[in-house]
Design an enzyme around this catalytic site. Structure first.
Site, PDB file in Angstrom:
ATOM      1  N   ALA A 236      -6.838  10.639  21.135  1.00 22.12           N
ATOM      2  CA  ALA A 236      -6.677  11.169  22.461  1.00 22.12           C
ATOM      3  C   ALA A 236      -7.106  12.406  22.978  1.00 22.12           C
ATOM      4  CB  ALA A 236      -5.378  10.603  22.843  1.00 22.12           C
TER       5      ALA A 236
ATOM      6  N   ASN B 138      -5.648   8.437   1.326  1.00 20.63           N
ATOM      7  CA  ASN B 138      -5.900   7.893   2.793  1.00 20.63           C
ATOM      8  C   ASN B 138      -6.608   8.954   3.554  1.00 20.63           C
ATOM      9  OD1 ASN B 138      -5.364   5.114   2.530  1.00 20.63           O
ATOM     10  ND2 ASN B 138      -3.551   5.123   3.313  1.00 20.63           N
ATOM     11  N   GLU B 139      -5.495   9.863   4.219  1.00 21.32           N
ATOM     12  CA  GLU B 139      -5.942  10.825   5.155  1.00 21.32           C
ATOM     13  C   GLU B 139      -4.988  11.978   5.468  1.00 21.32           C
ATOM     14  OE1 GLU B 139      -2.969   8.806   6.164  1.00 21.32           O
ATOM     15  OE2 GLU B 139      -4.514   7.387   6.930  1.00 21.32           O
TER      16      GLU B 139
ATOM     17  N   ASP C 146       0.738  -1.132   0.018  1.00 23.23           N
ATOM     18  CA  ASP C 146       0.050   0.125  -0.104  1.00 23.23           C
ATOM     19  C   ASP C 146       0.796   1.286   0.038  1.00 23.23           C
ATOM     20  OD1 ASP C 146      -2.511  -1.261  -0.063  1.00 23.23           O
ATOM     21  OD2 ASP C 146      -2.508  -1.418   2.068  1.00 23.23           O
TER      22      ASP C 146
ATOM     23  N   ARG D 278      -8.859  19.346  22.565  1.00 24.29           N
ATOM     24  CA  ARG D 278      -7.287  19.310  22.825  1.00 24.29           C
ATOM     25  C   ARG D 278      -7.047  17.948  22.985  1.00 24.29           C
ATOM     26  NH1 ARG D 278      -6.421  24.075  26.469  1.00 24.29           N
ATOM     27  NH2 ARG D 278      -8.363  25.251  26.138  1.00 24.29           N
TER      28      ARG D 278
ATOM     29  N   ASP E   8      -3.968  14.787  21.384  1.00 27.79           N
ATOM     30  CA  ASP E   8      -3.039  14.461  20.369  1.00 27.79           C
ATOM     31  C   ASP E   8      -3.059  14.842  19.203  1.00 27.79           C
ATOM     32  OD1 ASP E   8      -1.747  13.466  22.826  1.00 27.79           O
ATOM     33  OD2 ASP E   8      -1.666  11.297  22.087  1.00 27.79           O
TER      34      ASP E   8
END
Ligand code: NAD
Length: 268
Positions: A186, A123-124, A46, A149, A151
């Site tokens: 997170a 993908n992103e 990929d 707020r 990661d």
């Protein structure tokens, strides 16, 4: 006359396969054209496919892609080397059907008066920082949605929903749904700070904007496998792109079957 190009992961197995495919297709009178191929064959995984996509990103409307994996089953690299003979004959003899998947458009607005950077992701896009927590306002369709707020955030395409997004607890979206997905990394949630806590799926024409609170901070912004460092970011705008990626389709391998074989059990 079909013009083709082949990209390789660069290891011995992928390079050998690349040379074999190339010489077979040349024997069938196809033309090797690295600059303006109708068909790009990616040999590796990929990651190799993502590289191929970004190499030919300037001619997505004229190029179709196909991925062969020389390691484990990939999402984009879904042909195995033992299927090569069948694939070469198909490429040489038959016109290919095209399947299109949506892409993510990312615009990064720096300080006023500076140039806006525009990217396409297969993908992103992820937004992180090495500088404490990511603190930003998330706007959806121009309306303030939340102050995030944590990661970071990951904004993915449907075909990217099985990649980083999945590891973040995002949903798997069928690529026929023109959409983007926002997944949290997170997030800090307590009596003071609050985010939605669930992945959000936006349809086409609903853009989201990420507006950093401290624009002097530096951000790590990834577009697929590429990481960029930005300071003084005013806004990162994400939406479904008008462009699409085109896959050359020579046999049926439905998306849900790929999901099953990759994550549940490969019975082939
Ligand atoms: P890499 O070599 O670390 O590859 C990561 C893995 O992601 C590989 O196993 C690859 O097969 C898989 N992958 C890539 N696209 C996929 C897709 N659409 N669906 C399912 N699996 C997919 O890194 P790379 O080759 O540079 O690839 C970059 C990609 O790695 C990014 O686009 C991101 O999606 C992914 N990634 C995943 C995580 C995670 O799962 N925690 C973290 C960072 C990046």
């Amino acid at each position: 006359m079909k013009k083709f190009s082949i990209t390789s992961k660069g290891d011995e197995k992928s390079n050998k396969l690349k040379e074999d495919i190339k010489s077979y297709l040349l024997e069938f009178n196809l033309v090797y054209d690295k600059e303006e191929p109708d068909l790009v064959i990616s040999v590796g995984g990929d990651g190799t496919f993502l590289e191929a996509f970004h190499t030919y990103i300037h001619r997505l409307d004229k190029t179709a892609f196909i991925g062969i994996h020389t390691g484990h089953l990939g999402f984009y690299a879904d042909w195995v080397p033992k299927e090569m003979e069948k694939l070469i004959i198909e490429i040489a003899k038959n016109p290919f059907q095209v399947v299109e998947y949506p892409l993510l458009e990312v615009k990064i607005f720096p300080e006023e008066g500076k140039q806006v950077d525009r990217f396409l992701a297969l993908n992103e896009c992820s937004v992180k920082t090495a500088d404490g927590s990511v603190v930003l306002d998330l706007l959806i369709k121009g309306e303030h949605f939340e102050r995030f707020r944590g990661d970071g955030l990951c904004i993915s395409t449907p075909s990217g929903s099985t990649a980083y997004n999945k590891a973040l607890g995002g949903a798997i979206i069928h690529p026929s749904l023109e959409s983007i997905q926002i997944a949290e990394m997170a997030s800090i949630n307590n009596r003071v700070f609050r985010t939605i806590g669930s992945p959000l799926i936006l349809p086409k024409h609903h853009k989201c904007e990420l507006k950093p609170i401290h624009d002097d901070r530096s951000f790590l912004i990834t577009i697929d496998h590429i990481t960029k460092t930005y300071t003084n970011v005013k806004t990162i705008e994400c939406s479904v792109a008008n462009e699409k990626i085109r896959f050359a389709r020579f046999r049926s391998f439905p998306f849900w079957k790929r999901v099953h074989d990759s994550f549940v059990a490969d019975e082939r």
